[in-house]
Design a protein around this motif. Sequence first.
Motif, PDB file in Angstrom:
ATOM      1  N   MET A  30      -9.794   3.167   0.823  1.00 54.76           N
ATOM      2  CA  MET A  30      -8.771   2.949   1.843  1.00 54.76           C
ATOM      3  C   MET A  30      -8.178   4.315   2.202  1.00 54.76           C
ATOM      4  O   MET A  30      -7.044   4.633   1.897  1.00 54.76           O
ATOM      5  CB  MET A  30      -7.694   1.991   1.318  1.00 54.76           C
ATOM      6  CG  MET A  30      -6.762   1.520   2.420  1.00 54.76           C
ATOM      7  SD  MET A  30      -5.715   0.184   1.873  1.00 54.76           S
ATOM      8  CE  MET A  30      -4.535   0.185   3.238  1.00 54.76           C
ATOM      9  N   GLU A  57      -1.349   3.421  -3.618  1.00 54.84           N
ATOM     10  CA  GLU A  57      -0.798   2.329  -4.425  1.00 54.84           C
ATOM     11  C   GLU A  57      -1.926   1.323  -4.622  1.00 54.84           C
ATOM     12  O   GLU A  57      -2.501   0.853  -3.624  1.00 54.84           O
ATOM     13  CB  GLU A  57       0.375   1.683  -3.669  1.00 54.84           C
ATOM     14  CG  GLU A  57       0.975   0.461  -4.344  1.00 54.84           C
ATOM     15  CD  GLU A  57       1.882   0.839  -5.508  1.00 54.84           C
ATOM     16  OE1 GLU A  57       2.608   1.834  -5.406  1.00 54.84           O
ATOM     17  OE2 GLU A  57       1.843   0.104  -6.520  1.00 54.84           O
ATOM     18  N   TYR A  58      -2.232   1.012  -5.864  1.00 51.39           N
ATOM     19  CA  TYR A  58      -3.359   0.116  -6.120  1.00 51.39           C
ATOM     20  C   TYR A  58      -3.143  -1.208  -5.381  1.00 51.39           C
ATOM     21  O   TYR A  58      -2.126  -1.863  -5.546  1.00 51.39           O
ATOM     22  CB  TYR A  58      -3.541  -0.135  -7.614  1.00 51.39           C
ATOM     23  CG  TYR A  58      -4.711  -1.051  -7.864  1.00 51.39           C
ATOM     24  CD1 TYR A  58      -6.011  -0.599  -7.678  1.00 51.39           C
ATOM     25  CD2 TYR A  58      -4.524  -2.379  -8.205  1.00 51.39           C
ATOM     26  CE1 TYR A  58      -7.091  -1.431  -7.844  1.00 51.39           C
ATOM     27  CE2 TYR A  58      -5.601  -3.233  -8.374  1.00 51.39           C
ATOM     28  CZ  TYR A  58      -6.891  -2.743  -8.193  1.00 51.39           C
ATOM     29  OH  TYR A  58      -7.945  -3.587  -8.339  1.00 51.39           O
ATOM     30  N   CYS A  59      -4.135  -1.588  -4.556  1.00 50.16           N
ATOM     31  CA  CYS A  59      -3.937  -2.739  -3.673  1.00 50.16           C
ATOM     32  C   CYS A  59      -5.115  -3.689  -3.707  1.00 50.16           C
ATOM     33  O   CYS A  59      -5.292  -4.493  -2.805  1.00 50.16           O
ATOM     34  CB  CYS A  59      -3.684  -2.249  -2.253  1.00 50.16           C
ATOM     35  SG  CYS A  59      -4.995  -1.178  -1.645  1.00 50.16           S
ATOM     36  N   HIS A 101      -9.228  -0.471  -3.080  1.00 49.98           N
ATOM     37  CA  HIS A 101      -8.143   0.506  -2.943  1.00 49.98           C
ATOM     38  C   HIS A 101      -8.707   1.920  -2.739  1.00 49.98           C
ATOM     39  O   HIS A 101      -8.228   2.695  -1.919  1.00 49.98           O
ATOM     40  CB  HIS A 101      -7.268   0.427  -4.187  1.00 49.98           C
ATOM     41  CG  HIS A 101      -6.440   1.631  -4.459  1.00 49.98           C
ATOM     42  ND1 HIS A 101      -5.382   1.992  -3.652  1.00 49.98           N
ATOM     43  CD2 HIS A 101      -6.517   2.573  -5.429  1.00 49.98           C
ATOM     44  CE1 HIS A 101      -4.834   3.106  -4.146  1.00 49.98           C
ATOM     45  NE2 HIS A 101      -5.505   3.473  -5.201  1.00 49.98           N
ATOM     46  N   CYS A 125      -4.778   5.798   0.437  1.00 49.42           N
ATOM     47  CA  CYS A 125      -3.818   4.814  -0.048  1.00 49.42           C
ATOM     48  C   CYS A 125      -3.466   5.196  -1.483  1.00 49.42           C
ATOM     49  O   CYS A 125      -4.343   5.471  -2.292  1.00 49.42           O
ATOM     50  CB  CYS A 125      -4.403   3.408  -0.003  1.00 49.42           C
ATOM     51  SG  CYS A 125      -3.262   2.162  -0.625  1.00 49.42           S
ATOM     52  N   HIS A 141       0.872  -1.171   0.000  1.00 48.11           N
ATOM     53  CA  HIS A 141       0.000   0.000   0.000  1.00 48.11           C
ATOM     54  C   HIS A 141       0.911   1.223   0.000  1.00 48.11           C
ATOM     55  O   HIS A 141       2.134   1.086   0.076  1.00 48.11           O
ATOM     56  CB  HIS A 141      -0.870   0.044   1.255  1.00 48.11           C
ATOM     57  CG  HIS A 141      -1.677  -1.201   1.502  1.00 48.11           C
ATOM     58  ND1 HIS A 141      -2.937  -1.379   0.997  1.00 48.11           N
ATOM     59  CD2 HIS A 141      -1.387  -2.327   2.201  1.00 48.11           C
ATOM     60  CE1 HIS A 141      -3.403  -2.563   1.379  1.00 48.11           C
ATOM     61  NE2 HIS A 141      -2.473  -3.164   2.105  1.00 48.11           N
TER      62      HIS A 141
HETATM   63 CU1  CUA Z   1      -4.118   0.050   0.012  1.00 46.80          CU
HETATM   64 CU2  CUA Z   1      -4.386   0.923  -2.181  1.00 46.80          CU
END
Ligand code: CUA
Length: 326
Positions: free
Chosen positions: A206, A197-199, A203, A195, A160
């Motif tokens: 978040m 960063e693609y998670c 996502h 967040c 993340h």
């Molecule tokens: Cu955690 Cu995007």
Amino acid sequence: MLLLVLAGCSSRQSTLAPESHQARDIASLWWWMMGVAWIGFGVVAGILLLAWVRRDRRGIGRDREGAKPGEKISTAVVLGLGVAMPILLIAALFFVSDVFVIRTTQAPAASATKLTVRVIGRQWYWEVRYPGTRAVTANEIHIPARTPVLLQATTADVIHSFWVPRLNRKIDTIPGKVNEILLYADEPGDYRGQCAEYCGLQHTHMSMVVDAQPPAQFRAWLASEAAPARSPAGGLAARGERVFLAGPCSSCHTIRGTAASGFVGPDLTHLASRRTLGALTVPNRPADLAAWIVDSQHAKPGNQMPDVQLGASQLRALVAYLDSLK
Ligand code: CUA
């Protein structure tokens, strides 16, 4: 289109509304880059315009034998503006961002900070711990204003990225690694983050908020957050506690001071003191909490919490209990 783009400039979560020394450095670097980019764009557009105005009206391909006197100049322009200038500009930018921005936004030595906060990225919320105390919370990160705070970021699952644009640059959370950054807020207030960063599926849901408080208020909050939950004396809330402990809730969530010690979902010891559910997805009001319990998949599809089947009176009791966890 332009209106949509400009909507990104609202100050709630904007790099361009800095509230710390670090974020100001980042913002001024951004303005410098923007300015230089516009100058570059102006030069290129000007040359294109000049070429168009002075175009050869007799058509292309005629009269091309032998080099014309102008061609030497065009080679110099191509090499100068197309090769040398970008190298110079990018080298200068690299130097300026490294010396003046990357270094000033770097995490300070632990001795230079008064407080450490540990943030653990999880699909899809932020677990927040205060080393040295028992306080564990989620998504709402309280810090004292005008105090350097060392933020340690890691993850329990995938990568993340922790980013509160008004306070500092982003920092990735990487499995097996602890990354550090300074959190500092000039003024008390709420600073929204996301967040970066693609998670996975949620996502986008978040988010987190940094709540910078006057130091005395922060100390009171931390003391109350570190304390275990108080069991309700009786009534609906006491019945709700029994529902919580007997049902599936307690196998995934912790409520300190009770037998519930699951660690799949957020710690709920002081749930009622939080403003939102599901990492800023819905407000934490009794009606929304009830809807979340029975159908969190509606608000946040794919999250780890199954829809919980409860009778109406059990649900009412459970919400009364959770709402008592101040
Ligand atoms: Cu955690 Cu995007």
